[in-house]
Write an enzyme that holds these catalytic residues in place. Structure first.
Site, PDB file in Angstrom:
ATOM      1  N   GLU A   1      32.076   0.085  22.002  1.00  0.00           N
ATOM      2  CA  GLU A   1      32.816   1.160  22.674  1.00  0.00           C
ATOM      3  C   GLU A   1      33.934   0.577  23.557  1.00  0.00           C
ATOM      4  OE1 GLU A   1      30.493   3.166  25.626  1.00  0.00           O
ATOM      5  OE2 GLU A   1      32.120   4.541  26.114  1.00  0.00           O
TER       6      GLU A   1
ATOM      7  N   ASP B   1      37.042   3.690  33.051  1.00  0.00           N
ATOM      8  CA  ASP B   1      35.986   4.683  33.285  1.00  0.00           C
ATOM      9  C   ASP B   1      36.406   5.695  34.349  1.00  0.00           C
ATOM     10  OD1 ASP B   1      34.080   3.763  31.533  1.00  0.00           O
ATOM     11  OD2 ASP B   1      32.776   2.861  33.048  1.00  0.00           O
TER      12      ASP B   1
HETATM   13  N1  LIG Z   1      30.327   7.026  25.204  1.00  0.00           N
HETATM   14  C1  LIG Z   1      30.968   7.380  26.293  1.00  0.00           C
HETATM   15  O1  LIG Z   1      32.162   7.618  26.264  1.00  0.00           O
HETATM   16  C2  LIG Z   1      30.246   7.490  27.605  1.00  0.00           C
HETATM   17  C3  LIG Z   1      30.965   7.684  28.780  1.00  0.00           C
HETATM   18  C4  LIG Z   1      30.263   7.865  29.970  1.00  0.00           C
HETATM   19  C5  LIG Z   1      28.880   7.886  29.958  1.00  0.00           C
HETATM   20  N2  LIG Z   1      28.212   7.692  28.799  1.00  0.00           N
HETATM   21  C6  LIG Z   1      26.756   7.749  28.720  1.00  0.00           C
HETATM   22  O2  LIG Z   1      26.328   8.994  29.205  1.00  0.00           O
HETATM   23  C7  LIG Z   1      24.944   8.876  29.488  1.00  0.00           C
HETATM   24  C8  LIG Z   1      24.585   9.705  30.689  1.00  0.00           C
HETATM   25  O3  LIG Z   1      23.196   9.835  30.615  1.00  0.00           O
HETATM   26  P1  LIG Z   1      22.328  10.544  31.710  1.00  0.00           P
HETATM   27  O4  LIG Z   1      20.933  10.541  31.198  1.00  0.00           O
HETATM   28  O5  LIG Z   1      22.593   9.922  33.023  1.00  0.00           O
HETATM   29  O6  LIG Z   1      22.895  12.009  31.818  1.00  0.00           O
HETATM   30  P2  LIG Z   1      23.039  13.201  30.752  1.00  0.00           P
HETATM   31  O7  LIG Z   1      23.700  14.284  31.523  1.00  0.00           O
HETATM   32  O8  LIG Z   1      23.670  12.745  29.507  1.00  0.00           O
HETATM   33  O9  LIG Z   1      21.566  13.626  30.405  1.00  0.00           O
HETATM   34  C9  LIG Z   1      20.734  14.228  31.358  1.00  0.00           C
HETATM   35  C10 LIG Z   1      19.932  15.318  30.692  1.00  0.00           C
HETATM   36  O10 LIG Z   1      19.097  14.779  29.669  1.00  0.00           O
HETATM   37  C11 LIG Z   1      18.023  15.646  29.487  1.00  0.00           C
HETATM   38  N3  LIG Z   1      16.821  14.849  29.205  1.00  0.00           N
HETATM   39  C12 LIG Z   1      16.389  13.766  29.888  1.00  0.00           C
HETATM   40  N4  LIG Z   1      15.228  13.317  29.358  1.00  0.00           N
HETATM   41  C13 LIG Z   1      14.931  14.132  28.316  1.00  0.00           C
HETATM   42  C14 LIG Z   1      13.865  14.185  27.367  1.00  0.00           C
HETATM   43  N5  LIG Z   1      12.867  13.287  27.378  1.00  0.00           N
HETATM   44  N6  LIG Z   1      13.872  15.160  26.439  1.00  0.00           N
HETATM   45  C15 LIG Z   1      14.888  16.063  26.405  1.00  0.00           C
HETATM   46  N7  LIG Z   1      15.911  16.066  27.307  1.00  0.00           N
HETATM   47  C16 LIG Z   1      15.939  15.116  28.221  1.00  0.00           C
HETATM   48  C17 LIG Z   1      17.869  16.449  30.743  1.00  0.00           C
HETATM   49  O11 LIG Z   1      18.000  17.806  30.437  1.00  0.00           O
HETATM   50  C18 LIG Z   1      19.029  16.041  31.628  1.00  0.00           C
HETATM   51  O12 LIG Z   1      19.723  17.155  32.163  1.00  0.00           O
HETATM   52  C19 LIG Z   1      24.645   7.404  29.655  1.00  0.00           C
HETATM   53  O13 LIG Z   1      23.856   6.996  28.554  1.00  0.00           O
HETATM   54  C20 LIG Z   1      26.014   6.780  29.604  1.00  0.00           C
HETATM   55  O14 LIG Z   1      25.977   5.497  29.048  1.00  0.00           O
HETATM   56  C21 LIG Z   1      28.868   7.515  27.627  1.00  0.00           C
HETATM   57 ZN   LIG Z   2      31.096   2.662  32.447  1.00  0.00          ZN
END
Ligand SMILES: NC(=O)c1ccc[n+]([C@@H]2O[C@H](COP(=O)([O-])OP(=O)(O)OC[C@H]3O[C@@H](n4cnc5c(N)ncnc54)[C@H](O)[C@@H]3O)[C@@H](O)[C@H]2O)c1
Ligand SMILES: [Zn+2]
Length: 442
Positions: free
Chosen positions: A318, A352
């Site tokens: 990425e 970011d």
């Molecule tokens: N590819 C990209 O461009 C990029 C950019 C920024 C962030 N990210 C990624 O975004 C992600 C953010 O993740 P996060 O978890 O902090 O927030 P998120 O908002 O993506 O997910 C949180 C949600 O996941 C759900 N959840 C958690 N455990 C669960 C389960 N066992 N079953 C079903 N639902 C469940 C809950 O409803 C919660 O509200 C990170 O993995 C980060 O690396 C990717």
């Molecule tokens: Zn980052």
């Protein structure tokens, strides 16, 4: 041949985790489809301990969030949003509508049409990722999307003030405090209280990325943007502290974040690994970063710059941070990456949070076939055509008639023939599918 000083978990283990996520997402989306708001309310309680009957924030609640931020916070968010908007506007300006006469009397064109209604997911389970609001909402608005709605999970069982401020300042038309699969499902499928959108965008964890993937077709999606990945390509122009800081900076995203070092220098590789151990002791988010480094971190020593290029294209990360004596050579020759960060003066955190390029980027090797989110993803490039002279209509008609008959399509041939009769004065009886011949020059 590249030599691994440290390897990540094998592909089989990751595939098993993916299978479990797929099943969970399928069941939950089915439930939302059947029970609408009732399902959303239950799921939100279950996964986020967030109880509400209506997830949309009122203007008063939005103002209350804005009031909790300092002037400095608001200024910083505004600065970042201005950078994202400026770059998106410059990119939009490169997308020109097209009108071209390809033959005398034959005019073809395309125009870029903004998607009407877009749902922007702003992740926030582990950290309130307010930057994702700028990346999705502002870019959609620059594209000209009419209805831009946005969902972010609660943070600590209440709306995260900075996320709500960023969503509002970016110009979101509706702000919902709803996370995970339930947010993605509600925006795409629609419920009694949320009108469905045409397209889903924004990054998220494995559940969010998989929910978008399963809903693709029913709605559009931007790309597969799951858990963050980072790749550092470095030679001895930089030191272990710089490489270790850049790897851990992204490893802190979550426990499944691959952070990989590719280098031509075994000395730098060993120095970086030692630095990582030292920094993990003092990094306040070290617990998550330690887990992702242990499970998914890799250190690969290559024999040459060409070998690093081949490995980097295979990894298709990425983020790719390049700190070498030939950064622009990598820019010109790398083919698989989400975004490039060239030289030690910039880094992935700039992208970011603030510099202006979009941070929603392809993961899981999706960089082989797509770039990241940008204004063009919010536009449909739709073609149009017209024929302005009788002669051109009859001439294209004769080709069209014969080519239709090659496929056995008599009705298609007649669409052409009626024009050959009217505009070309040729007498071809209806229903024969007769194909006027031309002399092919030898
Ligand atoms: N590819 C990209 O461009 C990029 C950019 C920024 C962030 N990210 C990624 O975004 C992600 C953010 O993740 P996060 O978890 O902090 O927030 P998120 O908002 O993506 O997910 C949180 C949600 O996941 C759900 N959840 C958690 N455990 C669960 C389960 N066992 N079953 C079903 N639902 C469940 C809950 O409803 C919660 O509200 C990170 O993995 C980060 O690396 C990717
Ligand atoms: Zn980052």
């Amino acid at each position: 041949m590249p030599v691994w000083l440290k390897r990540g978990k094998d592909v089989e283990e990751r595939a098993e985790a993916d299978r479990q996520v797929r099943a969970t997402v399928e069941a939950i989306l089915g439930d939302i489809e059947k029970r609408g708001d009732a399902a959303i309310i239950e799921l939100s309680q279950k996964f986020d301990k967030w109880e509400r009957s209506d997830f949309r924030l009122s203007q008063r609640e939005i103002d209350d969030c804005l009031a909790q931020l300092t002037d400095q916070d608001l200024h910083d968010i505004e600065f970042a949003q201005t950078q994202v908007r400026n770059f998106a506007q410059a990119q939009r300006a490169t997308m020109t509508d097209l009108t071209v006469e390809t033959l005398p009397g034959v005019t073809l064109g395309h125009k870029h049409v903004p998607i009407n209604a877009v749902g922007c997911y702003v992740p926030g389970g582990k950290y309130p990722l307010l930057a994702s609001a700028h990346m999705s909402v502002i870019t959609a608005k620059v594209a000209g999307c009419e209805r831009v709605i946005t969902c972010a999970p609660p943070f600590g069982a209440k709306p995260a003030p900075a996320v709500v401020a960023a969503q509002a300042m970016a110009g979101a038309d509706e702000i919902y405090v709803l996370g995970g699969i339930q947010a993605i499902g509600a925006m795409a499928i629609g419920t009694e209280s949320i009108d469905p959108v045409d397209m889903l965008v924004g990054p998220g964890n494995a559940f969010v990325a998989e929910a978008k993937r399963q809903l693709f077709g029913r709605v559009g999606i931007d790309l597969f943007a799951g858990p963050t990945e980072t790749l550092v390509i470095a030679d001895e122009t930089v030191d272990g502290e710089m490489c270790a800081t850049d790897l851990l900076g992204q490893a802190e995203h979550g426990p499944t974040t691959p952070a990989i070092l590719l280098t031509t220098s075994e000395k730098l590789a060993r120095e970086t690994m030692a630095e990582i151990e030292r920094l993990l002791e003092i990094l306040p988010t070290g617990e998550i970063a330690r887990k992702s480094w242990a499970d998914f971190g890799e250190v690969i020593v290559c024999e040459s710059y060409d070998e690093m290029l081949v490995e980097a294209d295979r990894i298709a990360s990425e983020h790719v941070q390049v700190m070498t004596d030939r950064d622009m050579w990598f820019r010109d020759n790398l083919t698989n990456y989400g975004a490039l960060f060239l030289g030690p003066r910039t880094n992935v955190a700039y992208g970011d949070k603030v510099i202006g390029t979009n941070h929603t980027l392809p993961t899981m090797k999706a960089a082989r076939y797509t770039g990241g989110l940008w204004v063009g993803k919010f536009m449909k490039t739709c073609t149009w055509q017209t024929v302005t002279t009788d002669a051109a209509s009859a001439m294209i008609g004769e080709y069209g008639s014969r080519l239709s008959m090659l496929e056995g399509f008599v009705g298609h041939a007649e669409q052409a023939n009626v024009r050959v009769r009217r505009y070309g004065g040729r007498n071809i009886p209806y229903g024969t599918g007769a194909t006027p011949r031309i002399e092919v020059a030898q």
